[in-house]
Design an enzyme around this catalytic site. Structure first.
Site, PDB file in Angstrom:
ATOM      1  N   TYR A 127     -12.970   0.528  10.168  1.00 47.22           N
ATOM      2  CA  TYR A 127     -11.525   0.836  10.210  1.00 47.22           C
ATOM      3  C   TYR A 127     -10.968   0.528  11.609  1.00 47.22           C
ATOM      4  CZ  TYR A 127      -7.301   3.839   9.907  1.00 47.22           C
ATOM      5  OH  TYR A 127      -6.023   4.344   9.915  1.00 47.22           O
ATOM      6  N   ILE A 129      -2.015  12.064  10.484  1.00 48.91           N
ATOM      7  CA  ILE A 129      -0.700  12.452   9.952  1.00 48.91           C
ATOM      8  C   ILE A 129      -0.851  13.580   8.929  1.00 48.91           C
ATOM      9  CG2 ILE A 129       1.408  11.652   8.839  1.00 48.91           C
ATOM     10  CD1 ILE A 129       0.819  10.370  11.615  1.00 48.91           C
ATOM     11  N   LEU A 168       1.490   7.884   3.124  1.00 54.78           N
ATOM     12  CA  LEU A 168       2.706   7.677   3.921  1.00 54.78           C
ATOM     13  C   LEU A 168       3.798   6.847   3.261  1.00 54.78           C
ATOM     14  CD1 LEU A 168       1.058   6.979   7.417  1.00 54.78           C
ATOM     15  CD2 LEU A 168       1.595   9.169   6.326  1.00 54.78           C
ATOM     16  N   ARG A 193      -1.989   0.382  -7.457  1.00 54.23           N
ATOM     17  CA  ARG A 193      -2.187   1.529  -8.353  1.00 54.23           C
ATOM     18  C   ARG A 193      -0.921   1.768  -9.176  1.00 54.23           C
ATOM     19  NH1 ARG A 193      -3.609   6.611  -5.365  1.00 54.23           N
ATOM     20  NH2 ARG A 193      -2.732   5.846  -3.405  1.00 54.23           N
ATOM     21  N   ASP A 233       2.026  -1.519  -4.585  1.00 54.16           N
ATOM     22  CA  ASP A 233       0.632  -1.080  -4.466  1.00 54.16           C
ATOM     23  C   ASP A 233      -0.146  -1.731  -5.604  1.00 54.16           C
ATOM     24  OD1 ASP A 233      -1.824   0.622  -4.152  1.00 54.16           O
ATOM     25  OD2 ASP A 233      -0.527   1.774  -2.834  1.00 54.16           O
ATOM     26  N   GLY A 286       0.832  -1.222   0.000  1.00 54.72           N
ATOM     27  CA  GLY A 286       0.000   0.000   0.000  1.00 54.72           C
ATOM     28  C   GLY A 286       0.852   1.252   0.000  1.00 54.72           C
ATOM     29  N   ILE A 291      -2.627  -7.256  -1.790  1.00 59.64           N
ATOM     30  CA  ILE A 291      -2.514  -8.031  -0.537  1.00 59.64           C
ATOM     31  C   ILE A 291      -3.624  -9.080  -0.407  1.00 59.64           C
ATOM     32  CG2 ILE A 291      -1.213  -6.327   0.796  1.00 59.64           C
ATOM     33  CD1 ILE A 291      -4.091  -5.772   2.134  1.00 59.64           C
ATOM     34  N   LEU A 321       1.646   3.565  -2.152  1.00 55.71           N
ATOM     35  CA  LEU A 321       1.390   4.801  -2.904  1.00 55.71           C
ATOM     36  C   LEU A 321       0.385   5.709  -2.215  1.00 55.71           C
ATOM     37  CD1 LEU A 321       1.357   3.592  -6.624  1.00 55.71           C
ATOM     38  CD2 LEU A 321       3.252   4.473  -5.256  1.00 55.71           C
TER      39      LEU A 321
HETATM   40  N1  LIG Z   1      -2.454   8.794   7.212  1.00 56.20           N
HETATM   41  C1  LIG Z   1      -2.837   8.792   8.486  1.00 56.20           C
HETATM   42  O1  LIG Z   1      -3.230   9.834   9.050  1.00 56.20           O
HETATM   43  C2  LIG Z   1      -2.799   7.538   9.263  1.00 56.20           C
HETATM   44  C3  LIG Z   1      -2.490   6.329   8.671  1.00 56.20           C
HETATM   45  N2  LIG Z   1      -2.486   5.185   9.423  1.00 56.20           N
HETATM   46  C4  LIG Z   1      -2.209   3.914   8.791  1.00 56.20           C
HETATM   47  O2  LIG Z   1      -1.022   3.974   8.019  1.00 56.20           O
HETATM   48  C5  LIG Z   1      -1.166   3.172   6.845  1.00 56.20           C
HETATM   49  C6  LIG Z   1      -0.853   4.021   5.633  1.00 56.20           C
HETATM   50  O3  LIG Z   1      -1.767   5.091   5.626  1.00 56.20           O
HETATM   51  P1  LIG Z   1      -1.949   6.052   4.366  1.00 56.20           P
HETATM   52  O4  LIG Z   1      -0.751   6.036   3.523  1.00 56.20           O
HETATM   53  O5  LIG Z   1      -2.466   7.322   4.913  1.00 56.20           O
HETATM   54  O6  LIG Z   1      -3.153   5.306   3.622  1.00 56.20           O
HETATM   55  P2  LIG Z   1      -3.748   5.635   2.179  1.00 56.20           P
HETATM   56  O7  LIG Z   1      -5.217   5.410   2.229  1.00 56.20           O
HETATM   57  O8  LIG Z   1      -3.266   6.954   1.705  1.00 56.20           O
HETATM   58  O9  LIG Z   1      -3.069   4.514   1.272  1.00 56.20           O
HETATM   59  C7  LIG Z   1      -3.428   3.158   1.389  1.00 56.20           C
HETATM   60  C8  LIG Z   1      -2.927   2.444   0.152  1.00 56.20           C
HETATM   61  O10 LIG Z   1      -3.406   1.090   0.207  1.00 56.20           O
HETATM   62  C9  LIG Z   1      -3.592   0.676  -1.119  1.00 56.20           C
HETATM   63  N3  LIG Z   1      -4.454  -0.510  -1.219  1.00 56.20           N
HETATM   64  C10 LIG Z   1      -5.804  -0.579  -1.171  1.00 56.20           C
HETATM   65  N4  LIG Z   1      -6.205  -1.835  -1.416  1.00 56.20           N
HETATM   66  C11 LIG Z   1      -5.091  -2.574  -1.602  1.00 56.20           C
HETATM   67  C12 LIG Z   1      -4.844  -3.941  -1.910  1.00 56.20           C
HETATM   68  N5  LIG Z   1      -5.853  -4.810  -2.092  1.00 56.20           N
HETATM   69  N6  LIG Z   1      -3.561  -4.362  -2.048  1.00 56.20           N
HETATM   70  C13 LIG Z   1      -2.532  -3.490  -1.890  1.00 56.20           C
HETATM   71  N7  LIG Z   1      -2.697  -2.187  -1.610  1.00 56.20           N
HETATM   72  C14 LIG Z   1      -3.973  -1.738  -1.474  1.00 56.20           C
HETATM   73  C15 LIG Z   1      -4.212   1.890  -1.807  1.00 56.20           C
HETATM   74  O11 LIG Z   1      -4.051   1.804  -3.230  1.00 56.20           O
HETATM   75  C16 LIG Z   1      -3.451   3.037  -1.174  1.00 56.20           C
HETATM   76  O12 LIG Z   1      -2.375   3.468  -1.970  1.00 56.20           O
HETATM   77  C17 LIG Z   1      -2.586   2.624   6.873  1.00 56.20           C
HETATM   78  O13 LIG Z   1      -2.558   1.303   7.367  1.00 56.20           O
HETATM   79  C18 LIG Z   1      -3.315   3.515   7.835  1.00 56.20           C
HETATM   80  O14 LIG Z   1      -4.329   2.855   8.513  1.00 56.20           O
HETATM   81  C19 LIG Z   1      -2.782   5.185  10.749  1.00 56.20           C
HETATM   82  C20 LIG Z   1      -3.114   6.350  11.372  1.00 56.20           C
HETATM   83  C21 LIG Z   1      -3.084   7.617  10.699  1.00 56.20           C
HETATM   84  C1  LIG Z   2      -6.204   8.856  12.093  1.00 53.93           C
HETATM   85  C2  LIG Z   2      -6.336   7.909  10.977  1.00 53.93           C
HETATM   86  O1  LIG Z   2      -6.178   6.744  11.165  1.00 53.93           O
HETATM   87  C3  LIG Z   2      -6.678   8.400   9.626  1.00 53.93           C
HETATM   88  N1  LIG Z   2      -6.002   9.622   9.297  1.00 53.93           N
HETATM   89  C4  LIG Z   2      -8.170   8.647   9.540  1.00 53.93           C
HETATM   90  O2  LIG Z   2      -8.583   9.791   9.829  1.00 53.93           O
HETATM   91  O3  LIG Z   2      -8.897   7.697   9.250  1.00 53.93           O
END
Ligand SMILES: NC(=O)C1=CN([C@@H]2O[C@H](COP(=O)(O)OP(=O)(O)OC[C@H]3O[C@@H](n4cnc5c(N)ncnc54)[C@H](O)[C@@H]3O)[C@@H](O)[C@H]2O)C=CC1
Ligand SMILES: CC(=O)[C@H](N)C(=O)O
Length: 373
Positions: free
Chosen positions: A195, A225, A67, A90, A88, A62, A107, A64
Site C-alpha cells: 500500500y 479517517i 470516503l 461493486r 465503482d 472507487g 480502473i 463506494l
Molecule cells: N480511509 C482512510 O482512512 C484513508 C484513505 N486513503 C485513501 O483514500 C482513498 C479512498 O479510501 P477509502 O474510501 O477508505 O477506501 P475503501 O477501501 O473503503 O474503498 C476503495 C474502493 O475501491 C474499489 N475498487 C477496488 N478495486 C477496484 C477496481 N479495479 N476498479 C474500481 N474500483 C475498485 C473498491 O470496490 C472500494 O469501494 C484510497 O485511495 C485510500 O488509499 C488514504 C488515507 C486514509
Molecule cells: C491510513 C490509511 O491509509 C488507511 N486508513 C489504512 O489504515 O490503511
C-alpha cells in the site's frame, strides 16, 4: 553515440524552454508522441465546450468505499447533482444509487475508463480506488494491480484528456526510516507495505506527469479517517471507527493495536473539506503537488478514555494483530502540515473531543432509530 546525444539535447531543450508556469516546459501530453497509449494529436473528441465559469464535470473512482459517497455528496452540493458521477465495481445500495449518477468503472479496464471520461465530458477526476494497508498485505498481487496498474491507467487518461486529477496518499507512504514525530512533507519515504509503496509511486508519478506533461495533479496525504455512516475498507486505522460501533452495540471493544500506538487521525468532514479546497486552490498557490494534512493524533488508550466519557461502562481489551501493529509502528505519530496551512489555508475543524461527540450524536441517533423500528 550521436543518437543518444541528440535525444538528450532535445530533452534538455524541452525541459529548459518555458511555458506552463511550473518552471519546466510542458507540451500537453496529447500533442506529443511519447506517452503510452497515445492518441493522435488531432483526435477530435477533446471537449472544447467548457468555459472557465462552468462547473467541473466530476468522476470519482472507487466511490463506494469509506470516503467516496461522502465526497460525492459534498461535490454535488457544490457543483450540482448531475455533474458528479460516482463509480465503482461493486453494486451500490439503493440510497446511493438514487442519490445521483452512478456508473460501473473498473480502473483496470483502460478502454472502459476512457470511454466514461469522453462520453461524460469529465474535467475533474478523484481517484479513490485502492486496496488499503491491511487488505493489501493479504493480497499483494491484487494490491499491486489496483494501486499501481490502475493508477497508470488513470494518469494516462487524465493527461490525455486534460483533467484535473486528485489522488489521495496516506500516512502509510512513510516507513520506519522516516522521521515519525513529526513527519514533514519532504523526507525519506521507505514504506514496508505494498500500500505504502504504491502510494509513494502515485505521488512520484503524479508529480512527474505534472512537470513532464503539465498534468494538473493534486495529492493530499490523509491520516486515518474516521466516519460514522461508512465503514473502513481494511486498513490499520480501522479500530478507531470500530470502537464507536462496538461501544454502542456491545459496551465492549477489543482493540487490535497496542494501547500506546499513536497515529494521526481525522474526521471525514475535515478530510473531504481539504480535498475540495486543494482542488479549488489556484495553481499559483500550490508550491508543491503533494501535501500532508493533519488534525489530531491519539493512541487507542486516549481514544478509549474520550469514548468512555459518553459510554462510561465501555470495557476495552487488547488482542494485538501482529501485521497491523508492525505497520502502525512504522507510520508517523504526528504529521507536520505547515505547508498546506501556509499555501492554501488548510485548517481543521475537529479535534478529539469534537470528533467523539460528533460520532456519538450521529451513531446515537441512528441506533435510536434502529431500536424504534
Ligand atoms: N480511509 C482512510 O482512512 C484513508 C484513505 N486513503 C485513501 O483514500 C482513498 C479512498 O479510501 P477509502 O474510501 O477508505 O477506501 P475503501 O477501501 O473503503 O474503498 C476503495 C474502493 O475501491 C474499489 N475498487 C477496488 N478495486 C477496484 C477496481 N479495479 N476498479 C474500481 N474500483 C475498485 C473498491 O470496490 C472500494 O469501494 C484510497 O485511495 C485510500 O488509499 C488514504 C488515507 C486514509
Ligand atoms: C491510513 C490509511 O491509509 C488507511 N486508513 C489504512 O489504515 O490503511
Amino acid at each position: 553515440m550521436p543518437i543518444v546525444k541528440n535525444v538528450s539535447r532535445a530533452v534538455s531543450q524541452l525541459l529548459q524552454s518555458s511555458g506552463c508556469g511550473c518552471g519546466i516546459s510542458i507540451v500537453p501530453v496529447r500533442c506529443i508522441g511519447v506517452s503510452p497509449r497515445q492518441v493522435a494529436s488531432d483526435a477530435s473528441f477533446h471537449s472544447v465546450s467548457f468555459s472557465e465559469s462552468d462547473h467541473p464535470r466530476v468522476l470519482i473512482t472507487g466511490g463506494l468505499g469509506q470516503l467516496g459517497v461522502g465526497l460525492a455528496k459534498l461535490l454535488r452540493k457544490r457543483f450540482g447533482k448531475n455533474n458528479v458521477i460516482l463509480s465503482d465495481i461493486r453494486k451500490p445500495a439503493d440510497n446511493v444509487f438514487y442519490s445521483g449518477p452512478f456508473i460501473y468503472a473498473d480502473i483496470l479496464d483502460y478502454k472502459n475508463l476512457r470511454e466514461i471520461v469522453v462520453n461524460n465530458r469529465i474535467t475533474w477526476l478523484f481517484h479513490y480506488s485502492a486496496l488499503l494497508s491491511a487488505v493489501g498485505e493479504a493480497n499483494v498481487p491484487l494490491a499491486r494491480a489496483v494501486n499501481i496498474t490502475g493508477l497508470h491507467n488513470v494518469l494516462d487518461i487524465a493527461a490525455e484528456h486534460n483533467l484535473r486529477l486528485f489522488v489521495p496518499s496516506t500516512i502509510g507512504a512513510f516507513g520506519p526510516t522516516s522521521p515519525r514525530d513529526p513527519t514533514p512533507d519532504l523526507c525519506i519515504q521507505r514504506p514496508r507495505t505494498i500500500y505504502g509503496v504504491s502510494k509513494v509511486h502515485a505521488e512520484l508519478m503524479g508529480e512527474y506527469y505534472h512537470y513532464r506533461y503539465g498534468l494538473d495533479f493534486r495529492c493530499l496525504r490523509y491520516p486515518g479517517i474516521i466516519s460514522a455512516d461508512s465503514q473502513p475498507g481494511g486498513g490499520t486505522t480501522d479500530y478507531a471507527v470500530q470502537i464507536f460501533h462496538d461501544a454502542i452495540k456491545m459496551g465492549k471493544f477489543q482493540c487490535n493495536l497496542k494501547p500506546d500506538t499513536r497515529l494521526p487521525m481525522m474526521y471525514i468532514d475535515d478530510c473531504l473539506k481539504a480535498t475540495l479546497e486543494v482542488m479549488e486552490a489556484p495553481a499559483e498557490a500550490l508550491s508543491m503537488r503533494t501535501y500532508n494534512i493533519s488534525a489530531m493524533s491519539f493512541t487507542p488508550e486516549e481514544l478509549a478514555q474520550e469514548v468512555q466519557k459518553h459510554v462510561p461502562e465501555l470495557q476495552v481489551t487488547y488482542d494485538v494483530d501482529e501485521v497491523r501493529q508492525a505497520i502502525a509502528d512504522s507510520w508517523p505519530m504526528n504529521f507536520d502540515d505547515r505547508n498546506a496551512r501556509r499555501d492554501w489555508g488548510w485548517k481543521h475543524d475537529y479535534d478529539l473531543p469534537e470528533l467523539v461527540t460528533t460520532m456519538f450524536s450521529f451513531l446515537g441517533s441512528d441506533s435510536r432509530i434502529a431500536q424504534a423500528n
